[in-house]
Design a protein around this motif. Structure first.
Motif, mmCIF file in Angstrom:
data_model
loop_
_atom_site.group_PDB
_atom_site.id
_atom_site.type_symbol
_atom_site.label_atom_id
_atom_site.label_comp_id
_atom_site.label_asym_id
_atom_site.label_seq_id
_atom_site.Cartn_x
_atom_site.Cartn_y
_atom_site.Cartn_z
ATOM 1 N N UNK A 36 -61.495 67.100 -4.499
ATOM 2 C CA UNK A 36 -61.265 66.685 -3.132
ATOM 3 C C UNK A 36 -59.776 66.848 -2.820
ATOM 4 N N UNK A 99 -74.607 58.064 -7.222
ATOM 5 C CA UNK A 99 -74.164 58.985 -6.186
ATOM 6 C C UNK A 99 -72.817 58.589 -5.603
ATOM 7 N N UNK B 31 -76.763 57.488 3.569
ATOM 8 C CA UNK B 31 -76.072 56.768 2.504
ATOM 9 C C UNK B 31 -74.624 56.564 2.916
ATOM 10 N N UNK B 95 -73.196 60.284 3.236
ATOM 11 C CA UNK B 95 -73.844 61.492 2.741
ATOM 12 C C UNK B 95 -75.280 61.500 3.223
ATOM 13 N N UNK B 97 -78.065 62.525 1.587
ATOM 14 C CA UNK B 97 -79.070 61.998 0.674
ATOM 15 C C UNK B 97 -78.398 61.530 -0.608
ATOM 16 N N UNK B 98 -79.208 61.175 -1.598
ATOM 17 C CA UNK B 98 -78.706 60.497 -2.774
ATOM 18 C C UNK B 98 -78.414 61.459 -3.924
ATOM 19 N N UNK B 100 -76.617 63.448 -6.487
ATOM 20 C CA UNK B 100 -75.271 63.237 -7.020
ATOM 21 C C UNK B 100 -74.369 64.450 -6.835
ATOM 22 N N UNK B 102 -74.285 65.938 -3.980
ATOM 23 C CA UNK B 102 -74.129 65.995 -2.539
ATOM 24 C C UNK B 102 -72.697 65.687 -2.129
ATOM 25 N N UNK B 103 -72.226 66.427 -1.158
ATOM 26 C CA UNK B 103 -70.903 66.136 -0.641
ATOM 27 C C UNK B 103 -70.904 64.816 0.110
ATOM 28 N N UNK B 104 -69.876 64.031 -0.135
ATOM 29 C CA UNK B 104 -69.630 62.838 0.660
ATOM 30 C C UNK B 104 -68.557 63.180 1.690
#
Lengths: 113, 115
Positions: A36, A99, B31, B95, B97-98, B100, B102-104
């Motif tokens: 990031x 997550x 999320x 985000x 979906x959940x 891991x 996945x970009x936040x």
């Protein structure tokens, strides 16, 4: 849990210099790895990611390869610009199935003309 | 391009007071997260939220903190009885979906200063 160790900064480079920012990880299995970037006065933005071993993530001239042999995910750019001045964070999920993200300490890059 | 927004950009409060930090996540995201960054230190996870309940929280997120989605768009972090050490930049993220991988997407942050 999983963690990353990131190269200490700050780093100062001249424009067009080659950039490497080191990141090594400790993890169970092979979680996704992220870089990031935080530009001055802004939030964090995803720069690139790799979701499995041997993957290479790339974006805006930056690259990072997920290397399981050396447990590394070093960020590289062949020719930096003044606009690349920012703080760079290596990150990964702290455990399998999580997550949320565990961030490294961040490396401040300053590029001078 | 859709983005996460946060208000206020800077909040100054006296020790012992309560503050509410507000976030508007990206509209189709499910999320939501809060992180904080104490000046000069790394970004630390506080809490994640899904389907109107906390899905994960860190040891930092004790009884002093609470989160809420009071309506269909806002996501708030309440800090009760603030302490000097709560001074930090607080980032909201969301985000879709959940996964891991996945970009936040992060907001620009709220700088909280406790005096």
């Amino acid at each position: 849990g999983n963690s990353v160790t990131q190269m200490e900064g700050p780093v100062t480079l001249s424009e067009e210099a080659f950039l490497t920012i080191n990141c090594t990880y400790t993890a169970t299995g092979y979680p996704s790895l992220f870089w990031y970037v935080q530009y001055p006065g802004e939030g964090l933005q995803l720069l690139l990611k790799a979701t499995k071993a041997d993957d290479k993530g790339s974006n805006k001239g930056f690259e990072a390869t997920y290397r399981k042999e050396t447990t590394s995910f070093h960020l590289e750019k062949g020719s930096v610009q003044v606009s690349d001045s920012a703080v760079y964070f290596c990150a990964l999920p702290p455990k399998t199935g999580a997550n949320n993200l565990f961030f490294g300490t961040g490396t401040r890059l300053t590029v001078i003309p | 391009e859709p983005e996460v927004t946060q208000t206020p950009s800077h909040q100054v409060t006296q020790m012992g007071q309560e503050v509410i930090l507000r976030c508007v996540p990206i509209s189709n995201h499910l999320y939501f997260y809060w992180y904080r960054q104490i000046l000069g230190q790394k970004v630390e996870f506080l809490v994640s939220f899904y389907n109107n309940e906390i899905s994960e929280k860190s040891e930092i997120f004790d009884d002093q903190f609470s989160v809420e989605r009071p309506d269909g768009s806002n996501f708030t972090l309440k800090i009760r009885s603030t302490k000097l050490e709560d001074s930090a930049m607080y980032f909201c993220a969301s985000s879709e979906n959940r996964n891991s991988a996945e970009e936040q997407y992060f907001g620009p942050g709220t700088r909280l200063t406790v005096t």
